[in-house]
Structure formats: C-alpha cells, structure tokens
Design a protein around this motif. Structure first.
Motif, PDB file in Angstrom:
ATOM      1  N   TYR A 109       0.840  -1.205   0.000  1.00 56.98           N
ATOM      2  CA  TYR A 109       0.000   0.000   0.000  1.00 56.98           C
ATOM      3  C   TYR A 109       0.871   1.249   0.000  1.00 56.98           C
ATOM      4  O   TYR A 109       1.790   1.385   0.800  1.00 56.98           O
ATOM      5  CB  TYR A 109      -0.915   0.001   1.225  1.00 56.98           C
ATOM      6  CG  TYR A 109      -1.573   1.335   1.502  1.00 56.98           C
ATOM      7  CD1 TYR A 109      -2.541   1.844   0.637  1.00 56.98           C
ATOM      8  CD2 TYR A 109      -1.228   2.086   2.617  1.00 56.98           C
ATOM      9  CE1 TYR A 109      -3.136   3.067   0.882  1.00 56.98           C
ATOM     10  CE2 TYR A 109      -1.822   3.307   2.870  1.00 56.98           C
ATOM     11  CZ  TYR A 109      -2.775   3.803   1.995  1.00 56.98           C
ATOM     12  OH  TYR A 109      -3.361   5.027   2.241  1.00 56.98           O
ATOM     13  N   LYS A 110       0.581   2.192  -0.914  1.00 54.34           N
ATOM     14  CA  LYS A 110       1.335   3.434  -1.026  1.00 54.34           C
ATOM     15  C   LYS A 110       0.530   4.574  -0.409  1.00 54.34           C
ATOM     16  O   LYS A 110      -0.591   4.866  -0.830  1.00 54.34           O
ATOM     17  CB  LYS A 110       1.670   3.736  -2.488  1.00 54.34           C
ATOM     18  CG  LYS A 110       2.632   4.899  -2.658  1.00 54.34           C
ATOM     19  CD  LYS A 110       3.206   4.976  -4.064  1.00 54.34           C
ATOM     20  CE  LYS A 110       2.211   5.491  -5.076  1.00 54.34           C
ATOM     21  NZ  LYS A 110       2.849   5.810  -6.365  1.00 54.34           N
ATOM     22  N   THR A 111       1.124   5.203   0.580  1.00 55.11           N
ATOM     23  CA  THR A 111       0.465   6.269   1.308  1.00 55.11           C
ATOM     24  C   THR A 111       0.440   7.552   0.488  1.00 55.11           C
ATOM     25  O   THR A 111       1.405   7.867  -0.212  1.00 55.11           O
ATOM     26  CB  THR A 111       1.217   6.542   2.625  1.00 55.11           C
ATOM     27  OG1 THR A 111       1.379   5.315   3.339  1.00 55.11           O
ATOM     28  CG2 THR A 111       0.459   7.531   3.495  1.00 55.11           C
ATOM     29  N   ASP A 112      -0.659   8.294   0.603  1.00 56.79           N
ATOM     30  CA  ASP A 112      -0.716   9.636   0.020  1.00 56.79           C
ATOM     31  C   ASP A 112       0.040  10.560   0.978  1.00 56.79           C
ATOM     32  O   ASP A 112      -0.542  11.214   1.848  1.00 56.79           O
ATOM     33  CB  ASP A 112      -2.169  10.083  -0.138  1.00 56.79           C
ATOM     34  CG  ASP A 112      -2.291  11.414  -0.877  1.00 56.79           C
ATOM     35  OD1 ASP A 112      -1.271  12.136  -0.991  1.00 56.79           O
ATOM     36  OD2 ASP A 112      -3.404  11.744  -1.321  1.00 56.79           O
ATOM     37  N   ILE A 113       1.358  10.585   0.815  1.00 57.98           N
ATOM     38  CA  ILE A 113       2.198  11.258   1.806  1.00 57.98           C
ATOM     39  C   ILE A 113       1.918  12.755   1.883  1.00 57.98           C
ATOM     40  O   ILE A 113       2.027  13.361   2.962  1.00 57.98           O
ATOM     41  CB  ILE A 113       3.697  11.005   1.543  1.00 57.98           C
ATOM     42  CG1 ILE A 113       4.115  11.488   0.156  1.00 57.98           C
ATOM     43  CG2 ILE A 113       4.021   9.519   1.706  1.00 57.98           C
ATOM     44  CD1 ILE A 113       5.621  11.388  -0.097  1.00 57.98           C
ATOM     45  N   HIS A 114       1.545  13.355   0.774  1.00 53.27           N
ATOM     46  CA  HIS A 114       1.322  14.799   0.794  1.00 53.27           C
ATOM     47  C   HIS A 114      -0.003  15.154   1.454  1.00 53.27           C
ATOM     48  O   HIS A 114      -0.119  16.218   2.086  1.00 53.27           O
ATOM     49  CB  HIS A 114       1.404  15.357  -0.623  1.00 53.27           C
ATOM     50  CG  HIS A 114       2.778  15.237  -1.211  1.00 53.27           C
ATOM     51  ND1 HIS A 114       3.875  15.885  -0.693  1.00 53.27           N
ATOM     52  CD2 HIS A 114       3.248  14.511  -2.261  1.00 53.27           C
ATOM     53  CE1 HIS A 114       4.951  15.592  -1.389  1.00 53.27           C
ATOM     54  NE2 HIS A 114       4.596  14.758  -2.350  1.00 53.27           N
ATOM     55  N   ALA A 115      -0.987  14.284   1.360  1.00 48.09           N
ATOM     56  CA  ALA A 115      -2.245  14.514   2.082  1.00 48.09           C
ATOM     57  C   ALA A 115      -2.005  14.441   3.586  1.00 48.09           C
ATOM     58  O   ALA A 115      -2.528  15.267   4.352  1.00 48.09           O
ATOM     59  CB  ALA A 115      -3.291  13.486   1.657  1.00 48.09           C
TER      60      ALA A 115
END
Length: 453
Positions: free
Chosen positions: A182-188
């Motif tokens: 799973y790739k996190t929406d790091i900027h959110a």
C-alpha cells in the motif's frame, strides 16, 4: 494498467541474475528473486563505480592529499545527487549519511528527545518495527488506524490530531508498506499534520526504490519534513542510508552520536560542535557506500523512475490476475488492482503454513520469497484478524503456528516469465497439498484448511 508479453530486459543491469542455484532434485536453475522488499542486489554500474573508485579511496574532510580531496569531493557531491533525486529544498533541509533507515529513524528520535519533552508521536499500525520501536523509548505514542484493506485512515489521523490538541509533534508513517505494498498519500498526510502544528517523517525504505517522490518546497503545506531510506533497497547494498531533515533541528544541541569528525574545537572542559551535517556523521564515514548510492541513483535517473514504477505495477497486476484464479489463495490488502501500491503482494494458501510454501518455492523452482511477519507484527496481526487469545497462545506456546504470510516483491529486473513459473508451481502446490506436506513437513502444528495463516 496494461501488461504485455514483452518488456524492457533490465537483467543485464543487475549483478547475480545469471547465477545458477541447486534444487531439491539435484538439478540447477537460475534463481528467481522475488524478495526485493528485503534487500536488492547491486546494479552492475554500482559495482563498477565502487571498483573504479577503490584505488582513489582515502579519508575525507581532514586529509590534505590528492586522494583525500577527491574522496571528499565525491562524498559531498553525493548529497546533491540525493537532494535532486527527491526534490529536496536545500535551503531548508540537510542530507545526513547513515547506515540504513533504522539508524536514521533512531537518530531523529534521539535528536527530538532533546527538544520535545511532553509531546506525542503519532505513528500507525502499518509500520515496520523500525518506525515504531525507536519512538517508544523516547516518547508517548499513539497509532493511526487502518481501513478494512489495511490502508492508513486519513480520517483517523485527523481525529487523533484533534484529540491531542496541538500536542502531536510528529506524524511518522511509511511511504509504502513492506507487507501489502500500500502506497500512502504522503502529501495529504503532510498537509494534515502541518494544519495541526506537527511535522511529518516519511519512512521511504520501500517507496524510494519504486516510485517517484517530491519532498516539495518548505513553504508548501504538503512539504515532507523528514525523509529516510536505505541504499541496500535501491540496488546499492554497501551499508549506506540517508536521513533528510530540517537544518535547524540538527543545528543546535549535541549530536546523537559523538566522536571524531563531529567537532570544531575540544578542550578538557568544553566542546564546539561542527556544522550540520558533519556534526551528525561521527567517525570515519562509509565512503564506499556513498559512492555506491550515488551510482545507483544516477542509473535510476537514466532509466526513469516513472518507467520503473509503471513496469513493476504492470507485473504486479499481471500477477494479481493470475493469483486470483487459483483456488485457496488468500491475498492480503488490495487483491484486485494496483491502485495506490508498489510491487508487493502477500498471500497464503489455505491449509499450508507460510513457511512451508516459501520452502517449496525455493527448493522446487529456485524462487526466493519472504515469509513471516516482515518486521511488522502489529500490522500482520490486524490483517490476519488475530485475537488476544491467539497472541497470548503465541507468547506461551513455542509450538503454536507462527502467524505470517508469503511475500512477493518485485524489482526492476523481474519479468513475466518468472511470474509464470511461480504461478505454475503454486497451482501444483494447491492441487497436491498432501504430497508437498510429506516432502516438506512443517515444524509447526498441523493447521486446518480454514486457517488464516
């Protein structure tokens, strides 16, 4: 997503892809390495760079000889290579070389413990132990919850930031999970953390080798404050790692590790520490590891990270499509597509312990995978829906089946033909469980066909 029968052949770029290994029947075969999330082999360009540099190797920053000056120039120039690779704001941040991601996170934890005394660190239930345990020793912690697929909940993160009302000083999360991909929406998450007065740290160990990243300028609300990653996961396994963080955090106070190379002046009663980043790089640096990392990042830039990401995701979707057609395969996380993920798939076969499946794949076809909990036990416990009774039984009974999964993790050099070999063998295993259990008996108790692991 589209997948094809042909793709760029990058095997020649990677060392060891032509090595033959023995099987249980005495024959030899080329290894299929699907364990890239654990570590990656070196690129041929990395090996060349290390070998070419070796005759010029010398001490850095304090030597006056030609080799020393050259080594210093290469070492410090690599900071720019790293900064450009992740689009770092060089006025705001600094690049500190460490051994690996684990050391980087420990360093941040120890540094922040000098200035944070009553704050909360907000991590998540998705984390590798290296982004959990270092914080526990220094801070009070809480954890962001997951949705039913094992993804981080942005809503729960905001609820906890509101709950602590400005006391959360840092949100520290993985850029990509080493379990489900799973790739996190790091900027959110960055924007959310900053809204409530917190900084954000991204564990980039799995993200950096497989997906483009932009740390963004410091004035941006979705800027990444701290980023950490390891060279050995991006085809430079020579003991180097990277910590990127705000200069002003490391500017003041004592280094987290002291010794040679960290000072300007020392007297019997006083110390004047060196400037950032040098004060945080105690001892003789791993120059060879930095040379290797520089060569790897330059090669990745040539190939194009977007190209690598697309190729690996095509391969992942192809594999998911095949796995979903096999009876008794349980896939964890997002079992259907490649939305918000990197090239990692975890699964189990009903009625077979994960360690047995991994052993069969290795002995029968030379396929290297990882099995177990991948240093992320709280996450795996949640994905497997383990109860408190299960965990208590694990603590008191060493013969209780160890929970876990089988993990496939792709690198830029894997291809469809390797996946086809994997799928063919998995189909055989599912159809002939009794045969393979006799041939490869488990050291654990027998588990039923409905077992979760």
């Amino acid at each position: 997503m589209h997948y094809y029968s042909s793709q760029p052949n990058y095997k020649y770029l990677v060392v060891g892809t032509d090595v033959s290994i023995p099987l249980s029947n005495g024959k030899y075969t080329k290894e299929i390495n699907f364990d890239n999330a654990a570590t990656t082999p070196p690129l041929t360009s990395v090996m060349k760079a290390v070998n070419d540099f070796a005759p010029w190797y010398s001490s850095i920053h304090r030597g006056t000889g030609y080799k020393s000056n050259l080594s210093s120039e290469i070492y410090d120039a690599t900071r720019k290579t790293v900064a450009d690779f992740v689009k770092m704001d060089r006025d705001y941040s600094t690049v500190i070389f460490v051994k690996n991601t684990t050391e980087a996170i420990n360093k941040v934890s120890n540094k922040l413990s000098q200035v944070i005394h009553n704050g909360i660190i907000l991590s998540s239930f998705m984390e590798h132990h290296s982004n959990d345990l270092p914080w526990r020793k220094n801070f009070n912690m809480d954890y962001i919850n997951l949705d039913h697929k094992g993804n981080l909940s942005l809503e729960d993160c905001e609820q906890k930031l509101k709950k602590y009302n400005g006391k959360v000083r840092l949100v520290t999360i993985s850029g990509a999970s080493n379990v489900t991909g799973y790739k996190t929406d790091i900027h959110a998450f960055a924007k959310l953390a900053h809204r409530y007065g917190a900084k954000i740290l991204i564990d980039g160990a799995q993200l950096i080798p497989h997906s483009p990243i932009d740390m963004k300028p410091s004035y941006s609300n979705d800027h990444i404050d701290y980023l950490v990653f390891s060279g050995h996961k991006i085809y430079a396994p020579f003991g180097s790692g990277v910590l990127i963080g705000p200069k002003n955090v490391f500017k003041y106070g004592s280094p987290t590790q002291v010794g040679g190379g960290t000072v300007k002046i020392v007297t019997p009663k006083s110390v004047m520490w060196d400037d950032v980043p040098y004060k945080e790089e105690a001892g003789t640096p791993n120059i060879m590891g930095v040379v290797a990392l520089n060569a790897s990042l330059m090669e990745i830039n040539k190939l194009g990270m977007h190209n690598i990401e697309n190729m690996e995701l095509n391969l992942t979707e192809y594999t998911l499509n095949k796995l979903n057609r096999i009876k008794d395969i349980i896939i964890y996380g997002n079992e259907n597509n490649c939305d918000n993920r990197i090239g990692i798939i975890t699964f189990n076969i009903k009625g077979l312990h994960h360690s047995v499946v991994a052993n069969i794949l290795s002995k029968e076809a030379g396929i290297s995978v990882r099995s177990g909990c991948f240093c992320a036990q709280p996450y795996v416990q949640k994905l497997l829906y383990l109860t408190k009774n299960d965990i208590n039984e694990l603590k008191r009974n060493p013969r209780y089946p160890r929970p876990g999964m089988v993990r496939i993790s792709f690198g830029l050099y894997n291809d469809y033909s390797e996946v086809d070999i994997l799928i063919e063998l998995l189909e055989k295993i599912v159809k002939n469980k009794s045969y393979y259990l006799k041939k490869y008996p488990s050291k654990h108790h027998k588990i039923s066909s409905s077992a979760r692991y």
